[in-house]
Design a protein around this motif. Structure first.
Motif: not given
Length: 120
Positions: A37-50
């Protein structure tokens, strides 16, 4: 319980490539799947891959599947994220997660993340 350590994050120019690694330690026998997962500054955590720990093909966020590739090495207890054609919007902290079956149900453990910065 498992412990996860991400590595490989750094500054990269737009259009470049980067491979992130996640080293897994501890008890791995109850791992069901691994994820990024990833998280940009000021944003929520985002799913990338599994990817399932014991086989199967990886699954990706629709917006990333053409540029990112997740893989794993069960023997070395590592997972990887190959990122190509990077864009400034890919900037953020990338986290490795393990979905583990426990007596309390399936629990996700996270590493501390590795910072990826895409900028010229």
């Amino acid at each position: 319980q498992v412990q996860l350590v991400e590595s490989g994050g750094r500054l990269v120019v737009p259009g470049g490539s980067l491979r992130l690694s996640c080293t897994i330690s501890g008890r791995t026998s109850n791992i069901y799947s691994m994820r990024w997962s990833r998280q940009a500054r000021g944003k929520g955590r985002e799913f990338v891959a599994t990817i399932a720990w014991n086989g199967g093909m990886p699954a990706y966020a629709d917006s990333l599947k053409d540029r990112f590739a997740m893989s794993k090495d069960n023997v070395q207890k590592m997972v990887f994220l190959q990122m190509n054609k990077l864009k400034p919007d890919d900037t953020g902290v990338y986290y490795c997660g393990a979905d583990v079956d426990t007596t309390d149900g399936r629990v996700t453990y996270w590493g501390n993340g590795t910072l990826v910065t895409v900028s010229s």
